[in-house]
Design an enzyme around this catalytic site. Structure first.
Site, PDB file in Angstrom:
ATOM      1  N   LYS A   1       0.827  -1.207   0.000  1.00 61.27           N
ATOM      2  CA  LYS A   1       0.000   0.000   0.000  1.00 61.27           C
ATOM      3  C   LYS A   1       0.857   1.251   0.000  1.00 61.27           C
ATOM      4  O   LYS A   1       0.563   2.217  -0.700  1.00 61.27           O
ATOM      5  CB  LYS A   1      -0.954   0.012   1.197  1.00 61.27           C
ATOM      6  CG  LYS A   1      -2.117  -0.938   1.013  1.00 61.27           C
ATOM      7  CD  LYS A   1      -3.209  -0.712   2.036  1.00 61.27           C
ATOM      8  CE  LYS A   1      -4.347  -1.689   1.812  1.00 61.27           C
ATOM      9  NZ  LYS A   1      -5.261  -1.791   2.944  1.00 61.27           N
TER      10      LYS A   1
ATOM     11  N   LYS B   1      -5.096  -9.662  -7.290  1.00 67.30           N
ATOM     12  CA  LYS B   1      -6.387  -9.948  -6.661  1.00 67.30           C
ATOM     13  C   LYS B   1      -7.391  -8.851  -7.015  1.00 67.30           C
ATOM     14  O   LYS B   1      -7.010  -7.694  -7.259  1.00 67.30           O
ATOM     15  CB  LYS B   1      -6.231 -10.080  -5.144  1.00 67.30           C
ATOM     16  CG  LYS B   1      -5.908  -8.790  -4.453  1.00 67.30           C
ATOM     17  CD  LYS B   1      -6.037  -8.888  -2.929  1.00 67.30           C
ATOM     18  CE  LYS B   1      -5.791  -7.494  -2.358  1.00 67.30           C
ATOM     19  NZ  LYS B   1      -5.674  -7.385  -0.944  1.00 67.30           N
TER      20      LYS B   1
ATOM     21  N   LYS C   1     -10.484  -3.170  -4.331  1.00 70.61           N
ATOM     22  CA  LYS C   1     -11.079  -1.832  -4.438  1.00 70.61           C
ATOM     23  C   LYS C   1     -10.048  -0.806  -4.873  1.00 70.61           C
ATOM     24  O   LYS C   1     -10.370   0.220  -5.425  1.00 70.61           O
ATOM     25  CB  LYS C   1     -11.617  -1.385  -3.079  1.00 70.61           C
ATOM     26  CG  LYS C   1     -12.691  -2.253  -2.519  1.00 70.61           C
ATOM     27  CD  LYS C   1     -12.931  -1.887  -1.052  1.00 70.61           C
ATOM     28  CE  LYS C   1     -13.697  -2.980  -0.336  1.00 70.61           C
ATOM     29  NZ  LYS C   1     -13.747  -2.816   1.099  1.00 70.61           N
TER      30      LYS C   1
HETATM   31  P1  TYM Z   1     -11.132  -5.662   3.393  1.00 71.05           P
HETATM   32  O1  TYM Z   1     -12.157  -4.653   3.806  1.00 71.05           O
HETATM   33  O2  TYM Z   1     -10.138  -5.270   2.374  1.00 71.05           O
HETATM   34  O3  TYM Z   1     -11.850  -6.964   2.837  1.00 71.05           O
HETATM   35  C1  TYM Z   1     -12.907  -7.638   3.514  1.00 71.05           C
HETATM   36  C2  TYM Z   1     -12.768  -9.137   3.324  1.00 71.05           C
HETATM   37  O4  TYM Z   1     -12.762  -9.468   1.936  1.00 71.05           O
HETATM   38  C3  TYM Z   1     -11.656 -10.330   1.651  1.00 71.05           C
HETATM   39  N1  TYM Z   1     -11.190 -10.067   0.274  1.00 71.05           N
HETATM   40  C4  TYM Z   1     -11.015 -11.022  -0.664  1.00 71.05           C
HETATM   41  N2  TYM Z   1     -11.198 -12.347  -0.628  1.00 71.05           N
HETATM   42  C5  TYM Z   1     -10.953 -13.031  -1.769  1.00 71.05           C
HETATM   43  N3  TYM Z   1     -10.538 -12.453  -2.913  1.00 71.05           N
HETATM   44  C6  TYM Z   1     -10.344 -11.125  -2.996  1.00 71.05           C
HETATM   45  N4  TYM Z   1      -9.948 -10.566  -4.153  1.00 71.05           N
HETATM   46  C7  TYM Z   1     -10.578 -10.334  -1.828  1.00 71.05           C
HETATM   47  N5  TYM Z   1     -10.486  -9.009  -1.556  1.00 71.05           N
HETATM   48  C8  TYM Z   1     -10.865  -8.865  -0.270  1.00 71.05           C
HETATM   49  C9  TYM Z   1     -10.606  -9.947   2.680  1.00 71.05           C
HETATM   50  O5  TYM Z   1      -9.682 -10.995   2.873  1.00 71.05           O
HETATM   51  C10 TYM Z   1     -11.452  -9.690   3.902  1.00 71.05           C
HETATM   52  O6  TYM Z   1     -11.714 -10.904   4.595  1.00 71.05           O
HETATM   53  N6  TYM Z   1      -7.877  -5.554   7.204  1.00 71.05           N
HETATM   54  C11 TYM Z   1      -9.184  -6.036   6.770  1.00 71.05           C
HETATM   55  C12 TYM Z   1     -10.318  -5.523   7.625  1.00 71.05           C
HETATM   56  C13 TYM Z   1     -10.232  -5.868   9.072  1.00 71.05           C
HETATM   57  C14 TYM Z   1     -10.403  -7.157   9.650  1.00 71.05           C
HETATM   58  C15 TYM Z   1     -10.308  -6.951  11.064  1.00 71.05           C
HETATM   59  C16 TYM Z   1     -10.621  -8.422   9.131  1.00 71.05           C
HETATM   60  C17 TYM Z   1     -10.033  -4.983  10.090  1.00 71.05           C
HETATM   61  N7  TYM Z   1     -10.094  -5.639  11.292  1.00 71.05           N
HETATM   62  C18 TYM Z   1     -10.447  -8.021  11.950  1.00 71.05           C
HETATM   63  C19 TYM Z   1     -10.751  -9.487  10.012  1.00 71.05           C
HETATM   64  C20 TYM Z   1     -10.653  -9.285  11.416  1.00 71.05           C
HETATM   65  C21 TYM Z   1      -9.431  -5.533   5.358  1.00 71.05           C
HETATM   66  O7  TYM Z   1      -8.889  -4.551   4.929  1.00 71.05           O
HETATM   67  O8  TYM Z   1     -10.391  -6.241   4.676  1.00 71.05           O
END
Ligand code: TYM
Length: 325
Positions: free
Chosen positions: A108, A191, A194
């Site tokens: 990032k 992947k 967003k």
């Molecule tokens: P975030 O908001 O980017 O994504 C939410 C969830 O979607 C999954 N994901 C994917 N899975 C498969 N293929 C993809 N291309 C793909 N893009 C996103 C992510 O793995 C996630 O499960 N840091 C985390 C948010 C967070 C969190 C937490 C997660 C904050 N605190 C505590 C679990 C537990 C994040 O940015 O996810």
């Protein structure tokens, strides 16, 4: 069980297949908590007045995909002061070196190049560890890209427990068999994300059927015209097979045997995704039409979450031996 999602940009198929689907299927066997993590989104938010709307819309999406407010606790991170309070304790339990090794920070920060790179982007995993440990989560259903964040959370919990006595439950990541890493339809080496540069390879949950059909038709494959499931050598085709398999409850290699050409595979994958998302889109619209009900559901989740988070924070303070007020 706990997992969270950021209110940045629109929810896409990767979020759904990698994470949200598992949240829904796990909600009846587990005590589940799901946070809309707006404080995490602050690491990259610069425009005033959008975060709240995105948070509300994401709440509607979480209920629309099937989270049942009677059993699943859906809360907004910034509504609970315990997350920020616990995050500081986590920052003091993780090392600078450990944070420096996080691939997501490196990626990032590199992508933002000349842009502002906040310190929050660097300490982000400490806040995430707070999210998880506050709820005594055993399992964290996430996509593949979050594995490193769950591992560092585990390391932090182990270190804290060693220093101050047994306080936190050690969490583990749970990823789906297929769909843990949904790739961009235009750049199947990356992947679906967003933060990708263009929209053509991203299927959003709220896309119109015609847009979804078009995105799948134009999906990048390869030039050898053989339908086979090989993520290394044929990432584009493998991605389509995985998507179609998850949307039809099959396996990618079983799906592969049914096709000899890319065209039909693309159109069937598109059709399966359209059918899967149609009921979600209409439930989302209904929920967004009754914002006061949505606000009520969030308040209920916040209250349930706060009871748990406050107790865990008090336990951590007691373990450290902070002077009680
Ligand atoms: P975030 O908001 O980017 O994504 C939410 C969830 O979607 C999954 N994901 C994917 N899975 C498969 N293929 C993809 N291309 C793909 N893009 C996103 C992510 O793995 C996630 O499960 N840091 C985390 C948010 C967070 C969190 C937490 C997660 C904050 N605190 C505590 C679990 C537990 C994040 O940015 O996810």
């Amino acid at each position: 069980m706990l997992s969270c999602i950021q209110p940045t940009g629109e929810v896409h198929l990767g979020n759904y297949l990698g994470a949200l689907r598992n949240w829904v299927s796990g909600q009846h066997e587990n005590d589940v908590f799901h946070g809309i993590v707006d404080l995490h989104a602050l690491t990259v938010t610069e425009t005033p007045g959008v975060l709240g709307d995105q948070t509300l819309s994401l709440a509607a999406m979480l209920f629309a995909v099937g989270l049942d407010p009677d059993v699943a606790t859906v809360f907004v991170q910034s509504h609970l002061p315990q997350h920020s309070q616990m995050a500081w304790i986590m920052e003091c339990t993780v090392s600078y070196g450990e944070l420096s090794r996080m691939t997501q920070f490196k990626d990032k920060a590199a992508k933002r190049e000349a842009d502002f790179v906040s310190a929050g982007l660097f300490t982000y995993p400490a806040l995430q560890a707070a999210d998880i440990l506050l709820y005594d989560a055993n399992e964290v259903p996430v996509g593949d890209d979050q594995r490193q964040h769950i591992e560092i959370t585990r390391d932090i919990a182990i270190r804290f427990n060693h220093r101050f006595g047994d306080t936190f439950v050690l969490p583990k990541a749970v990823t789906p068999k297929a769909g843990a890493r949904v790739m961009d339809l235009q750049n199947p080496e990356n992947k679906m994300s967003k933060s990708a540069s263009g929209d053509a390879g991203i299927v959003y949950m709220l896309d119109e059927p015609a847009a979804i059909e078009r995105k799948f038709k134009r999906a990048v494959t390869d030039s050898d015209s053989v339908v086979a499931y090989d993520r290394e050598k044929k990432p584009g085709v493998a991605n389509l097979l995985e998507i179609l398999a998850t949307a039809t409850d099959s396996s990618p290699s079983a799906v592969a045997t049914k096709y000899s050409q890319y065209g039909p595979l693309k159109s069937d994958a598109g059709a399966a995704v359209i059918a899967m998302l149609a009921p979600i889109r209409s439930r989302y619209q209904e929920l967004m039409n009754d914002r006061s009900e949505l606000a009520r559901l969030i308040r209920r989740g916040d209250d349930r979450a706060e009871a748990v988070a406050a107790a865990t924070l008090a336990r951590a303070h007691a373990a450290i031996g902070v002077l009680p007020r």
